[in-house]
Design an enzyme around this catalytic site. Structure first.
Site, PDB file in Angstrom:
ATOM      1  N   CYS A 124       0.833  -1.190   0.000  1.00 48.94           N
ATOM      2  CA  CYS A 124       0.000   0.000   0.000  1.00 48.94           C
ATOM      3  C   CYS A 124       0.868   1.241   0.000  1.00 48.94           C
ATOM      4  CB  CYS A 124      -0.973  -0.044   1.162  1.00 48.94           C
ATOM      5  SG  CYS A 124      -2.139  -1.380   0.908  1.00 48.94           S
ATOM      6  N   TYR A 151      21.705  -7.163  -3.416  1.00 46.95           N
ATOM      7  CA  TYR A 151      20.893  -6.089  -2.827  1.00 46.95           C
ATOM      8  C   TYR A 151      19.395  -6.300  -3.023  1.00 46.95           C
ATOM      9  CZ  TYR A 151      25.561  -4.229  -2.826  1.00 46.95           C
ATOM     10  OH  TYR A 151      26.903  -4.100  -2.640  1.00 46.95           O
TER      11      TYR A 151
HETATM   12  C1  LIG Z   1      28.969  -2.074  -0.764  1.00 46.61           C
HETATM   13  C2  LIG Z   1      30.440  -2.101  -0.723  1.00 46.61           C
HETATM   14  C3  LIG Z   1      31.162  -2.855  -1.668  1.00 46.61           C
HETATM   15  C4  LIG Z   1      30.511  -3.628  -2.786  1.00 46.61           C
HETATM   16  O1  LIG Z   1      30.037  -2.815  -3.811  1.00 46.61           O
HETATM   17  P1  LIG Z   1      29.426  -3.447  -5.147  1.00 46.61           P
HETATM   18  O2  LIG Z   1      29.006  -2.292  -5.966  1.00 46.61           O
HETATM   19  O3  LIG Z   1      28.287  -4.323  -4.737  1.00 46.61           O
HETATM   20  O4  LIG Z   1      30.484  -4.275  -5.776  1.00 46.61           O
HETATM   21  C5  LIG Z   1      32.533  -2.872  -1.530  1.00 46.61           C
HETATM   22  N1  LIG Z   1      33.159  -2.189  -0.544  1.00 46.61           N
HETATM   23  C6  LIG Z   1      32.496  -1.460   0.361  1.00 46.61           C
HETATM   24  C7  LIG Z   1      33.245  -0.746   1.416  1.00 46.61           C
HETATM   25  C8  LIG Z   1      31.121  -1.385   0.292  1.00 46.61           C
HETATM   26  O5  LIG Z   1      30.473  -0.641   1.198  1.00 46.61           O
END
Ligand SMILES: *Cc1c(COP(=O)(O)O)cnc(C)c1O
Length: 416
Positions: free
Chosen positions: A336, A364
């Site tokens: 909703c 994600y």
């Molecule tokens: C989220 C994150 C990643 C991974 O990023 P991707 O775009 O999923 O490859 C790597 N290092 C740090 C510190 C992050 O916060």
């Protein structure tokens, strides 16, 4: 290039059969694709010491962590809870790099106690850390102020990110390091966005090398991630092989000049798991309005928020009517709140009860799922070496009530 995922066959098993067995909606992951992506990275970089740390916030199921551990990967953790999950999954503390942002010195001390590698991203914490643990080597996260992704523009003046210590503050960092006799074992950057262009990455690398040469106790340089995977037709994908060849050469020269074989590190999340995931859902209603045809499915932003949160694109296919005449639809959730997965998308004719699948559902997606609208989070299934395994149960009403404290004061009988 668009997502190369096969919709009908997940690791050798029929997607519809899997959906029927585990019910909808369900996330299904193919371990062979995770392995393929991991090996692509390993093969792309030709240096003596290479370490890939899986950034587990992308997909935190413990079986996925164990799978990466078995392949030889380390772990990138952004919270003390992810550190603990990594330890539970059997990672050696030295193979976990803890890279938090804006957390307290107390949480960092818990990570020190756990024996994992620490990455510090602001000067205030670096100073506090130096007073408390001068003997513990640390890594520092640099913000090189490059703009990666979206455009080819490189803006070194861009200073509005909350991540990392600005390259402009290096003189200050050096004073802190010298006065507290801190041991800096690693230099790190993670630009955070999709890197479309190897040249932008290499530009960032030069900035990092320039910082690194002034620290004499280094063991590694960590170039973070930001590798892009293809989502939609004509999407650009990071050319890992080309980047690998160029960066390896440059890294090897740097090590020669530095006088030590350092370890080259990366910490991808999306690149390793995005294409391994399919999200299978059922169509509840097909609703014709005056201007559009809506397809209402048995899920919403509670299970897959990326399209609403980042405007991200996921390929959607009707796997129960693949030869249906393509028509234009808006696919929406049951929450909703306006939760639109896509508008004006061409999909094979959709009927109520059809099964749709979303591509790129590994990174994600589940890890950002919630109980909004008091709905259950879906099940997760892993296909590994030709077999399917339930790796997370679908939630039940008990999960919704867990941790809620029901007060007896509201259960008093009404006395007339
Ligand atoms: C989220 C994150 C990643 C991974 O990023 P991707 O775009 O999923 O490859 C790597 N290092 C740090 C510190 C992050 O916060």
């Amino acid at each position: 290039m668009e997502s190369t995922q096969n919709y009908y066959n997940i690791g050798g098993l029929n997607a519809l059969d899997l959906g029927e067995r585990y019910d909808y909606p369900v996330y299904v992951y193919d371990s062979a694709i995770m392995k393929r992506q991991y090996e692509r990275l390993i093969n792309a970089f030709k240096v003596k010491n290479l370490k890939i740390n899986y950034a587990c916030k992308a997909l935190t199921n413990i079986n996925v962590l164990k799978l990466f551990r078995e392949m030889g990967s380390g772990l990138d953790a952004v919270s003390i809870q992810e550190v603990r999950l990594g330890l539970k999954a059997g990672f050696h503390p030295k193979d976990i790099l803890y890279t938090p942002n804006c957390i307290s010195i107390e949480e960092i001390q818990l990570a020190v106690k756990a024996g994992v590698k620490i990455n510090i991203d602001n000067i205030s914490i670096l100073e506090q850390f130096g007073h408390l643990h001068p003997e513990v080597p640390v890594c520092i996260r640099i913000n090189p102020h490059i703009m990666a992704g979206g455009s080819h523009k490189i803006s070194t003046g861009h200073i509005d990110s909350k991540f990392g210590i600005s390259i402009h503050q290096m003189p200050h960092v050096k004073r802190v390091v010298e006065s507290l006799s801190l041991k800096i074992e690693g230099i790190h950057m993670h630009t955070g966005s999709d890197i479309l262009d190897a040249e932008v990455f290499l530009f960032g690398a030069e900035i990092l090398f320039n910082v690194a040469k002034d620290f004499k106790d280094l063991a590694y340089i960590d170039f973070g991630s930001g590798f892009k995977v293809p989502y939609k037709p004509n999407d650009i994908e990071t050319d890992i092989e080309a980047l690998g060849a160029k960066l390896s050469e440059r890294f090897n020269t740097f090590c020669e000049d530095y006088g030590k074989e350092l370890t080259l590190k990366f910490e991808p999340g999306k690149f390793l798991v995005s294409e391994s995931g399919s999200f299978l859902v059922k169509v509840n209603v097909v609703k014709q309005t005056t201007s559009s045809v809506f397809v209402g499915i048995d899920t919403g932003l509670n299970h897959l928020i990326r399209p609403m949160f980042y405007n991200s694109y996921h390929r959607i296919e009707n796997i129960s009517n693949p030869s249906g005449k393509p028509r234009i639809y808006s696919v929406v959730g049951y929450i909703c709140e306006t939760d639109t997965f896509c508008t004006n998308r061409k999909i094979a004719e959709v009927r109520e009860g059809d099964i749709l699948t979303f591509a790129n559902a590994g990174a994600y997606c589940y890890s950002m799922a919630s109980n909004y609208n008091s709905r259950f989070r879906p099940a997760e299934v892993l296909v590994h070496e030709g077999k399917d395994y339930l790796i997370r149960k679908r939630e039940t009403m008990e999960d919704i009530m867990r941790n809620q404290v029901e007060l007896p004061i509201f259960d008093k009988e009404v006395v007339e």
